[in-house]
Write a protein that holds these residues in place. Structure first.
Motif, PDB file in Angstrom:
ATOM      1  N   PHE A  83      31.268 -28.385  -3.654  1.00  0.00           N
ATOM      2  CA  PHE A  83      31.663 -26.975  -3.701  1.00  0.00           C
ATOM      3  C   PHE A  83      33.183 -26.820  -3.649  1.00  0.00           C
ATOM      4  CE2 PHE A  83      32.759 -22.906  -1.706  1.00  0.00           C
ATOM      5  CZ  PHE A  83      32.283 -22.064  -2.695  1.00  0.00           C
ATOM      6  N   SER A 216      32.473 -17.768   4.600  1.00  0.00           N
ATOM      7  CA  SER A 216      31.464 -18.675   5.169  1.00  0.00           C
ATOM      8  C   SER A 216      31.569 -18.702   6.699  1.00  0.00           C
ATOM      9  CB  SER A 216      31.586 -20.084   4.577  1.00  0.00           C
ATOM     10  OG  SER A 216      32.729 -20.720   5.055  1.00  0.00           O
ATOM     11  N   ALA A 241      30.287 -27.651   2.886  1.00  0.00           N
ATOM     12  CA  ALA A 241      28.837 -27.415   3.038  1.00  0.00           C
ATOM     13  C   ALA A 241      28.378 -27.808   4.437  1.00  0.00           C
ATOM     14  CB  ALA A 241      28.080 -28.212   1.980  1.00  0.00           C
ATOM     15  N   PHE A 244      29.585 -25.394   7.008  1.00  0.00           N
ATOM     16  CA  PHE A 244      28.858 -24.121   6.917  1.00  0.00           C
ATOM     17  C   PHE A 244      27.572 -24.207   7.761  1.00  0.00           C
ATOM     18  CE2 PHE A 244      26.933 -20.898   3.675  1.00  0.00           C
ATOM     19  CZ  PHE A 244      27.208 -19.865   4.546  1.00  0.00           C
ATOM     20  N   MET A 261      22.841 -28.061   0.567  1.00  0.00           N
ATOM     21  CA  MET A 261      23.667 -26.852   0.732  1.00  0.00           C
ATOM     22  C   MET A 261      24.810 -26.875  -0.276  1.00  0.00           C
ATOM     23  SD  MET A 261      24.342 -23.984   2.065  1.00  0.00           S
ATOM     24  CE  MET A 261      23.467 -23.662   3.594  1.00  0.00           C
ATOM     25  N   ASP A 262      25.400 -28.036  -0.463  1.00  0.00           N
ATOM     26  CA  ASP A 262      26.498 -28.165  -1.413  1.00  0.00           C
ATOM     27  C   ASP A 262      26.029 -27.780  -2.825  1.00  0.00           C
ATOM     28  OD1 ASP A 262      29.158 -28.695  -1.748  1.00  0.00           O
ATOM     29  OD2 ASP A 262      28.903 -30.832  -2.111  1.00  0.00           O
ATOM     30  N   SER A 264      23.490 -25.950  -3.654  1.00  0.00           N
ATOM     31  CA  SER A 264      23.169 -24.532  -3.708  1.00  0.00           C
ATOM     32  C   SER A 264      24.455 -23.693  -3.831  1.00  0.00           C
ATOM     33  CB  SER A 264      22.389 -24.141  -2.455  1.00  0.00           C
ATOM     34  OG  SER A 264      21.958 -22.833  -2.587  1.00  0.00           O
ATOM     35  N   LEU A 265      25.480 -24.077  -3.090  1.00  0.00           N
ATOM     36  CA  LEU A 265      26.760 -23.347  -3.172  1.00  0.00           C
ATOM     37  C   LEU A 265      27.350 -23.477  -4.581  1.00  0.00           C
ATOM     38  CD1 LEU A 265      28.323 -24.382   0.279  1.00  0.00           C
ATOM     39  CD2 LEU A 265      27.467 -22.108  -0.328  1.00  0.00           C
ATOM     40  N   HIS A 268      25.529 -21.150  -7.052  1.00  0.00           N
ATOM     41  CA  HIS A 268      25.709 -19.698  -6.891  1.00  0.00           C
ATOM     42  C   HIS A 268      27.153 -19.230  -7.100  1.00  0.00           C
ATOM     43  CE1 HIS A 268      21.815 -20.146  -4.815  1.00  0.00           C
ATOM     44  NE2 HIS A 268      21.631 -18.873  -5.084  1.00  0.00           N
ATOM     45  N   ALA A 269      28.058 -20.147  -7.428  1.00  0.00           N
ATOM     46  CA  ALA A 269      29.484 -19.809  -7.354  1.00  0.00           C
ATOM     47  C   ALA A 269      29.939 -18.762  -8.375  1.00  0.00           C
ATOM     48  CB  ALA A 269      30.321 -21.082  -7.496  1.00  0.00           C
ATOM     49  N   ILE A 421      24.441 -16.314   2.398  1.00  0.00           N
ATOM     50  CA  ILE A 421      24.818 -17.650   1.890  1.00  0.00           C
ATOM     51  C   ILE A 421      25.242 -17.528   0.420  1.00  0.00           C
ATOM     52  CG2 ILE A 421      23.962 -19.967   1.322  1.00  0.00           C
ATOM     53  CD1 ILE A 421      22.127 -19.778   3.773  1.00  0.00           C
ATOM     54  N   SER A 425      29.143 -18.363  -1.348  1.00  0.00           N
ATOM     55  CA  SER A 425      29.476 -19.137  -2.543  1.00  0.00           C
ATOM     56  C   SER A 425      30.120 -18.248  -3.606  1.00  0.00           C
ATOM     57  CB  SER A 425      28.191 -19.765  -3.087  1.00  0.00           C
ATOM     58  OG  SER A 425      28.380 -20.147  -4.412  1.00  0.00           O
TER      59      SER A 425
END
Ligand code: CMC
Length: 464
Positions: A83, A216, A241, A244, A261-262, A264-265, A268-269, A421, A425
């Motif tokens: 991320f 975050s 991540a 977070f 998590m990374d 997913s971030l 969604h960025a 969350i 992102s």
């Protein structure tokens, strides 16, 4: 770069292979050429089809189901990047060199320290507020830190010292395994880092970095306050991540948890001119500042037709309750013309590439999590029902929100924090696009077709 997460990378690359097989990624000529204003385009309700600006930040090919950030496809970024790299890429146009990345990572940790903001937030009944409303409030407080800096230029040193003392916040420094929380006052650390000196303008790139880090921190702080705990400061040795999750839960995540998590971030960025990005840009186009623009983005993201869908999906899957009940539930929902949460998209008329990545990862994450496994099985069944019917008839496919909530459930995160969350992102996309738009700013100002009456005579209130 990624420890013990080879299997996850393989799943992403498999999803990429499938996407290549099922689609092609030639750009659509009508959405990838320079504009010579004014242009003619066919606009539908909700500004469907309207072209608002030019961009080099990202491209969504809705017909084929491809997503590009600054030239890189989303599958490769998920497989190989982090991320921090992606946020840098969006904001600065190129992937960072190693030294740029190290500086950026350090800065994100530093800017994640927002003690005055947290202190102000804690004076509100956050535990009873909607998490997105609290987040929006928090970003306003982050802006307020500027107002303080600006106004302090005009006041004498004594007042400054008093004001500096106010900037301290008790922090639970060792949240794991302690019988009693240990507090420290963080102002000294903050002064050492000279964060304030960098943040001179509430519109510049440093403010974007401040927001990417701060949102975050805020999300995590709100999550902790809501369960009656004190916020935790970011740890300098952890990735974005990892920090977070750590700041939210108080536990350093495993490499697998960190990696999901990374990913997913990263997913969604940024995503074209979606409602929250557009909302941020509209606010920025008035030459308001970037903190208030991000506040507008958060407000727009909250709705269930946009980022709020991820929370709504989990509520829906719980309502369905079992794989066996899925078909009956779906038929009833269709009969009532109910929207199926986590499906459909204004732009994608093909499988959303973000869902292509998240579906196998949700399955992977849920293999050792009973609740996640149950939700995943229902989701899988629901997807089959939707694809068989709405998929064929109306090109409705799962979107990014359909599987993300299952992933977060497996991380033990409460569904109220799924949309925050997303915001943590997307703030990178909002700020990048605002910065880009401001280079050639023109205030957004469309028109509406007036269908009201004309020539009404004014009647005084006592005669109405
Ligand atoms: N379930 C059932 N039918 C749907 C759905 C759905 N989720 N989405 C669209 N349709 C139907 C809709 O009823 C309409 O049918 P008809 O032409 O017969 O009236 C047709 O598909 C076109 O739908 P629309 O509502 O005009 O499409 P839109 O572009 O205005 O809305 C959307 C896009 C995402 C708001 C919509 O698909 C939706 O409400 N989905 C559910 C909420 C959701 O998952 N949102 C997340 C979006 S993606 C990520 C994000 O932004 O956060």
């Amino acid at each position: 770069m990624h420890k013990n997460t080879k299997e996850m990378t393989e799943l992403i690359l498999k999803a990429k292979e499938k996407a290549i097989k099922e689609t092609s990624h030639e750009p659509e000529p009508e959405f990838t050429k320079p504009i010579s204003w004014p242009i003619t385009c066919t606009v539908g309700p909700g500004l469907e089809g309207a072209i608002a600006c030019e961009t080099k930040i990202g491209y969504v090919n809705g017909a084929k189901g491809w997503l590009i950030y600054r030239g890189y496809n989303i599958f490769d970024l998920c497989a190989y990047s982090t991320f921090e790299e992606v946020a840098f890429l969006l904001l600065h146009g190129e992937l960072p060199t190693l030294s740029q990345l190290n500086v950026f990572k350090k800065k994100l940790v530093q800017y994640g320290h927002i003690p005055l903001t947290k202190r102000r937030l804690m004076s509100f009944p956050v535990e009873r507020m909607n998490a997105m409303a609290a987040l929006r409030l928090g970003t306003t407080f982050m802006r307020q830190e500027f107002t303080d800096v600006e106004s302090q230029e005009y006041i004498n040193d004594t007042v400054k010292i008093i004001s500096a003392d106010e900037d301290s916040i008790p922090m639970e420094t060792k949240p794991m395994g302690e019988k009693h929380a240990i507090y420290e006052f963080d102002e000294k650390k903050l002064l050492e880092m000279k964060i304030r000196d960098n943040l001179q303008h509430a519109t510049g790139i440093e403010s974007c970095h401040h927001l990417v880090a701060g949102v975050s921190s805020l999300v995590a702080a709100i999550a902790r306050i809501k369960v009656g705990r004190l916020p935790i400061e970011p740890h300098p040795d952890l990735s974005f991540a990892s920090n977070f999750i750590y700041m939210m839960t108080g536990k350093v995540p495993s490499p697998i948890e960190e990696r999901i998590m990374d990913i997913s971030l990263i997913l969604h960025a940024d995503h074209g001119m979606n409602a929250s990005t557009f909302a941020s840009m509209v606010v920025a186009s008035t030459l308001s500042d970037i903190y208030l623009s991000v506040g507008a983005g958060i407000a727009a993201l909250q709705g269930p037709l946009h980022g709020g869908a991820n929370e709504a999906v989990i509520a829906m899957l719980k309502e369905i309750g079992s794989v066996e009940n899925t078909k009956t539930w779906f038929e009833k929902a269709c009969a009532k013309k109910q929207k199926i949460m986590g499906f459909g998209h204004r732009v994608y008329k093909a499988y959303d590439p973000r869902a292509r990545v998240l579906a196998p990862l949700a399955k992977y994450m849920s293999r050792k999590n009973d609740e996640g496994k149950k939700l995943f099985k229902i989701a899988e069944q629901l997807e089959k029902e939707v694809l068989r019917t709405l998929g064929k008839e109306k090109k409705i496919f799962p979107n990014v929100d359909f599987y993300s909530g299952i992933v977060y459930t497996c991380l033990g995160i409460d569904s109220e924090f799924f949309t925050p969350i997303f915001a943590a992102s997307r703030v990178s996309g909002w700020t990048a696009r605002v910065q880009e738009y401001l280079l050639n700013n023109r205030i957004f100002r469309p028109r509406a077709m007036y269908l009201g009456q004309f020539d009404k005579g004014y009647i005084s209130v006592k005669n109405r």
